[in-house]
Design an enzyme around this catalytic site. Structure first.
Site, PDB file in Angstrom:
ATOM      1  N   SER A 247       0.816  -1.207   0.000  1.00 54.99           N
ATOM      2  CA  SER A 247       0.000   0.000   0.000  1.00 54.99           C
ATOM      3  C   SER A 247       0.856   1.266   0.000  1.00 54.99           C
ATOM      4  O   SER A 247       1.656   1.466  -0.900  1.00 54.99           O
ATOM      5  CB  SER A 247      -0.952  -0.048   1.204  1.00 54.99           C
ATOM      6  OG  SER A 247      -1.933   0.949   1.128  1.00 54.99           O
TER       7      SER A 247
ATOM      8  N   HIS B 238      -2.801  -1.172  -4.725  1.00 53.95           N
ATOM      9  CA  HIS B 238      -4.255  -1.094  -4.855  1.00 53.95           C
ATOM     10  C   HIS B 238      -4.699   0.363  -4.799  1.00 53.95           C
ATOM     11  O   HIS B 238      -3.945   1.229  -4.359  1.00 53.95           O
ATOM     12  CB  HIS B 238      -4.942  -1.908  -3.751  1.00 53.95           C
ATOM     13  CG  HIS B 238      -4.639  -1.412  -2.370  1.00 53.95           C
ATOM     14  ND1 HIS B 238      -5.200  -0.272  -1.839  1.00 53.95           N
ATOM     15  CD2 HIS B 238      -3.820  -1.900  -1.399  1.00 53.95           C
ATOM     16  CE1 HIS B 238      -4.751  -0.088  -0.614  1.00 53.95           C
ATOM     17  NE2 HIS B 238      -3.911  -1.063  -0.326  1.00 53.95           N
TER      18      HIS B 238
END
Length: 245
Positions: free
Chosen positions: A120, A143
């Site tokens: 992330s 993501h």
């Protein structure tokens, strides 16, 4: 009357300070106390804690601890290079970007290494250094930015997240070899994560995509950092006499 040994108060105070630093920062020395090495090691583990305090059972890296360390590293002339070790699940986006920007703007050589995972918002931190390594079995999850698992129904909230996402994309593509198109493909890919969107990139794949510079461990990272430090020193220190023709 027997002489009773008196407690060494300076030594006790020193030990107390050392224990406090271990508890707060997870390390035995901070930049201004590093005397036996010209390289400082900064560890970013667990979840990056930003503006909201996480539950006490969570393993966290607090950005208010990291930022002063980076400032001290920049100011301390005895520190010639920085090694950043990451094993993080991500966390607060703005705090992660703040750390990334500070690392990228350091005037001293920096090398990062992802061990276990750099997921992330850990991705921008990993690519912010001058050279980046990833362990062969380490992973990086890419993501889209999200607040919760709920569907976002407010247009203003969606626009805010979209702009924040663009900040992450611009930073990563600027500080690595991955193209914007490739990074977005990884970010929005379906089927790689269960019931989610995004991509889980492992070791060599991260290098092939251009996210990380090389696959390696702590030995390779230290060797590269020493090379960068040697290259950054004045030519006279590298054995160049600088004789004028």
């Amino acid at each position: 009357m027997e002489n009773v040994p008196q407690p060494n108060k300076p030594e006790e105070a020193k030990n107390s300070t050392l224990i406090e630093k271990i508890q707060q920062l997870g390390q035995t020395n901070v930049p201004h106390m590093s005397q036996d090495s010209s390289i400082h090691c900064l560890t970013i583990v667990g979840q990056i804690e930003g503006h909201i305090q996480l539950p006490p059972q969570n393993k966290t890296t607090k950005y208010e601890h990291v930022i002063p360390q980076i400032v001290a590293i920049e100011q301390n002339p005895k520190i010639e290079g920085l090694l950043v070790i990451l094993n993080t699940v991500g966390g607060d986006v703005e705090a992660g970007l703040a750390i990334s920007e500070m690392l990228a703007s350091l005037s001293k050589p920096t090398v990062s290494i992802v061990l276990g995972g750099g997921h992330s918002i850990g991705v921008p931190i990993a690519v912010s250094c001058d050279y980046s390594f990833i362990a062969e079995t380490a992973t990086m999850t890419i993501h889209p930015i999200r607040l919760t698992g709920m569907v976002i129904g407010v247009p203003a909230t969606f626009e805010y997240l979209d702009k924040m996402q663009e900040r992450v994309i611009r930073f990563v593509t600027k500080h690595s070899q991955v193209s914007e198109e490739q990074f977005k493909d990884l970010m929005f890919a379906k089927g790689n994560l269960t019931r989610d969107i995004g991509t889980n990139v492992i070791g060599h794949d991260a290098v092939e995509f251009g996210l990380m510079d090389d696959v390696g461990g702590i030995g390779q990272a230290m060797k590269k950092l020493n090379e960068l430090i040697d290259a950054s020193r004045p030519s006279s220190e590298n054995g160049d006499e600088g004789i004028l023709q």
